[in-house]
Design an enzyme around this catalytic site. Structure first.
Site, short mmCIF file in Angstrom:
data_model
loop_
_atom_site.label_atom_id
_atom_site.label_comp_id
_atom_site.label_asym_id
_atom_site.label_seq_id
_atom_site.Cartn_x
_atom_site.Cartn_y
_atom_site.Cartn_z
N ILE A 197 0.84 -1.28 0.08
CA ILE A 197 -0.03 0.04 -0.11
C ILE A 197 0.86 1.19 -0.04
CG2 ILE A 197 -1.82 1.28 1.19
CD1 ILE A 197 -2.87 -1.58 2.25
N GLY B 58 8.80 -4.44 2.87
CA GLY B 58 9.06 -3.54 1.67
C GLY B 58 9.94 -4.16 0.52
N ASP C 283 14.22 2.18 10.75
CA ASP C 283 13.18 1.15 11.53
C ASP C 283 12.54 2.37 12.59
OD1 ASP C 283 12.95 -2.29 12.49
OD2 ASP C 283 11.65 -0.38 13.15
N SER D 129 -7.77 0.10 10.33
CA SER D 129 -8.15 -1.18 9.41
C SER D 129 -9.76 -1.33 9.96
CB SER D 129 -7.25 -2.40 9.86
OG SER D 129 -8.10 -3.66 9.55
N TYR E 144 -4.37 -8.01 16.21
CA TYR E 144 -3.78 -6.94 15.19
C TYR E 144 -4.92 -5.73 15.25
CZ TYR E 144 -4.17 -5.13 10.55
OH TYR E 144 -4.38 -4.12 9.51
N LYS F 85 -4.41 -1.74 16.19
CA LYS F 85 -4.81 -0.34 15.20
C LYS F 85 -5.55 0.56 16.08
CE LYS F 85 -2.95 -1.49 11.42
NZ LYS F 85 -1.59 -0.78 10.68
N PHE G 148 -10.67 -1.30 4.51
CA PHE G 148 -11.42 -2.69 4.55
C PHE G 148 -10.54 -3.48 3.51
CE2 PHE G 148 -15.81 -2.72 6.47
CZ PHE G 148 -15.77 -1.23 7.02
N LEU H 93 -7.16 -13.38 0.32
CA LEU H 93 -7.75 -14.07 -0.67
C LEU H 93 -7.27 -13.73 -2.21
CD1 LEU H 93 -9.98 -16.14 -1.63
CD2 LEU H 93 -11.51 -13.90 -1.82
N ARG I 272 -16.59 -9.74 1.37
CA ARG I 272 -15.94 -8.80 1.80
C ARG I 272 -16.04 -7.68 0.90
NH1 ARG I 272 -16.26 -11.86 5.59
NH2 ARG I 272 -14.41 -12.43 6.90
N GLY J 36 -13.04 -16.78 13.92
CA GLY J 36 -13.04 -15.52 13.62
C GLY J 36 -13.78 -14.92 12.53
N ASP J 37 -13.85 -15.41 11.49
CA ASP J 37 -14.45 -15.09 10.31
C ASP J 37 -15.88 -14.64 10.34
OD1 ASP J 37 -12.36 -14.78 8.54
OD2 ASP J 37 -12.59 -16.56 7.48
C1 WQD Z 1 -11.37 -12.65 2.70
C2 WQD Z 1 -12.36 -13.81 2.70
C3 WQD Z 1 -11.86 -15.54 3.98
C4 WQD Z 1 -8.01 -16.83 2.20
C5 WQD Z 1 -7.92 -9.68 6.60
C6 WQD Z 1 -7.29 -9.02 7.91
C7 WQD Z 1 -7.83 -7.55 7.90
C8 WQD Z 1 -7.22 -6.85 6.86
C9 WQD Z 1 -7.78 -7.38 5.40
C10 WQD Z 1 -5.43 -5.58 7.20
C11 WQD Z 1 -12.57 -14.17 3.86
C12 WQD Z 1 -11.65 -15.94 2.60
C13 WQD Z 1 -9.17 -16.09 2.58
C14 WQD Z 1 -8.26 -18.41 1.68
C15 WQD Z 1 -10.49 -18.24 2.01
N1 WQD Z 1 -5.78 -6.68 6.82
N2 WQD Z 1 -10.37 -16.81 2.28
N3 WQD Z 1 -9.39 -18.75 1.35
O1 WQD Z 1 -9.93 -11.93 6.81
O2 WQD Z 1 -11.38 -10.32 5.47
O3 WQD Z 1 -9.22 -9.29 6.62
O4 WQD Z 1 -7.23 -8.80 5.42
O5 WQD Z 1 -6.07 -4.57 7.50
O6 WQD Z 1 -7.34 -7.13 9.18
O7 WQD Z 1 -8.11 -9.75 8.95
O8 WQD Z 1 -9.33 -10.98 4.41
O9 WQD Z 1 -8.37 -11.97 2.41
O10 WQD Z 1 -7.97 -13.17 4.71
O11 WQD Z 1 -10.27 -13.32 3.66
O12 WQD Z 1 -11.73 -18.65 1.78
O13 WQD Z 1 -7.04 -18.69 1.40
O14 WQD Z 1 -11.57 -14.87 1.82
O15 WQD Z 1 -12.48 -16.85 4.82
O16 WQD Z 1 -14.15 -14.73 4.02
P1 WQD Z 1 -9.88 -10.96 6.05
P2 WQD Z 1 -8.73 -12.30 3.70
#
Ligand code: WQD
Length: 327
Positions: free
Chosen positions: A14, A38, A53, A118, A142, A146, A170, A191, A222, A285-286
């Site tokens: 980013i 980085g 750092d 975040s 995490y 934040k 997001f 993802l 998401r 936690g999802d």
């Molecule tokens: C997205 C969706 C997973 C990987 C995380 C951090 C959050 C923020 C963004 C920084 C979910 C699904 C994922 C995989 C899958 N980070 N998934 N298989 O969890 O929404 O947020 O990243 O700010 O703090 O928690 O993102 O990309 O991990 O998951 O099915 O191999 O994809 O279950 O539904 P998330 P993610």
């Protein structure tokens, strides 16, 4: 005199997009990065680079003997799962690192900081879309770091007059459409990069974490926001604070959600490849779905995403992974 901007973490995914946006706004940009995540490939010749750092208090104080109109702070660890296993690393790097930065800023003339927060500060949704008034109940360490940093920023505004923008991202995704930024995350967990690694043949298959959610196709939903849209919000937030001397806390998302299968199908369409995946149990936690209200960012900054449709997110990412494709 050009505006002098310090981007801490400016060699990251980013951060490098933020650097490009401020360079295009004709700012004088300095990148400060310890290069733990980085990458050299993300550095711009037009931006000065200082390897350093946020744990090095003396280096930070020396750095701030120069004048900066603002600090954009993106240096931090971001793997939610890892933060639950080694919280001390996240406390030290994210919270303590920011304290060192605020100490150096307090001793300088700089009075604007734009902070990479975040949506993870919210935890499980009580209602949708999530606006900035949603309860803040992080469910991972995490997200806790934040939110703690957001609270420190609020105090430093009151005590030292350092104005802040806490930008609650997001799901950041996509790459610079012009292809100027090519650094790929190593061992990604998010993802879209995982899907891209399957498409590029870098991994055999992937897991879909649950298809029994109360969503149309059963998979998690998401709010994916293009990293270039995020970067423009950083510039607009800085300009707003410079004009109004008011601090801000803003959600940055599209207000729309896409499911895991939506992403996979889009990737198959764009890459022309059949992607292997298997459905496994839910990840702890999802939540079923998370998407933002960014009405405040629109109203306050006039910001709205323009590159965050799913096709652009996947296409701009694929342009970087395609190069690695064996065939
Ligand atoms: C997205 C969706 C997973 C990987 C995380 C951090 C959050 C923020 C963004 C920084 C979910 C699904 C994922 C995989 C899958 N980070 N998934 N298989 O969890 O929404 O947020 O990243 O700010 O703090 O928690 O993102 O990309 O991990 O998951 O099915 O191999 O994809 O279950 O539904 P998330 P993610």
């Amino acid at each position: 005199m050009k505006e002098a901007i310090l981007v801490v973490g400016g060699a990251g995914y980013i951060g490098s997009h933020v650097v490009q946006t401020f360079l295009k706004a004709d700012c004088d940009v300095t990148v400060f990065d310890n290069m733990s995540s980085g990458q050299e490939i993300n550095l711009f010749s037009q931006a000065r680079f200082i390897r350093g750092d946020v744990q090095d208090r003396d280096q930070l104080k020396a750095l701030f003997s120069e004048r900066f109109d603002a600090v954009i702070h993106l240096a931090g660890l971001k793997a939610a799962g890892e933060s639950m296993v080694i919280p001390e690393r996240y406390a030290y790097q994210n919270i303590n690192g920011t304290m060192n930065l605020l100490e150096a800023i307090s001793l300088s003339e700089t009075r604007i900081i734009v902070f990479s927060s975040s949506a993870a500060v919210y935890g499980m949704p009580h209602y949708m879309p999530l606006d900035e008034n949603h309860p803040v109940e992080p469910i991972n360490f995490y997200g806790f770091t934040k939110y703690e940093i957001e609270r420190f920023l609020d105090w430093y505004d009151r005590l030292k007059g350092i104005k802040f923008a806490s930008l609650r991202y997001f799901n950041a995704a996509g790459y610079d459409p012009e292809g100027n930024i090519r650094g790929l995350e190593k061992n990604p967990a998010n993802l879209i990069p995982v899907v891209m690694e399957v498409a590029a043949g870098m991994r055999e298959s992937m897991e879909v974490f649950g298809n029994d959610f109360p969503t149309p196709d059963g998979t998690g939903i998401r709010d994916y926001i293009h990293v270039s849209d995020l970067a423009s919000a950083h510039l607009m937030a800085y300009q707003h604070i410079r004009q109004t001397k008011q601090s801000l806390t803003l959600n940055l998302g599209t207000g729309k959600g896409h499911s895991v299968l939506d992403v996979i199908r889009m990737a198959e369409k764009i890459t022309g490849k059949k992607l292997n995946f298997n459905i496994t149990g839910r990840r702890a936690g999802d939540p079923a779905e998370l998407y933002a209200s960014s009405a405040t960012a629109l109203k306050t900054l006039g910001w709205e995403p323009t590159l965050s449709d799913l096709e652009s997110l996947v296409k701009t990412t694929w342009q970087n992974y395609e190069r690695l494709c064996p065939e």
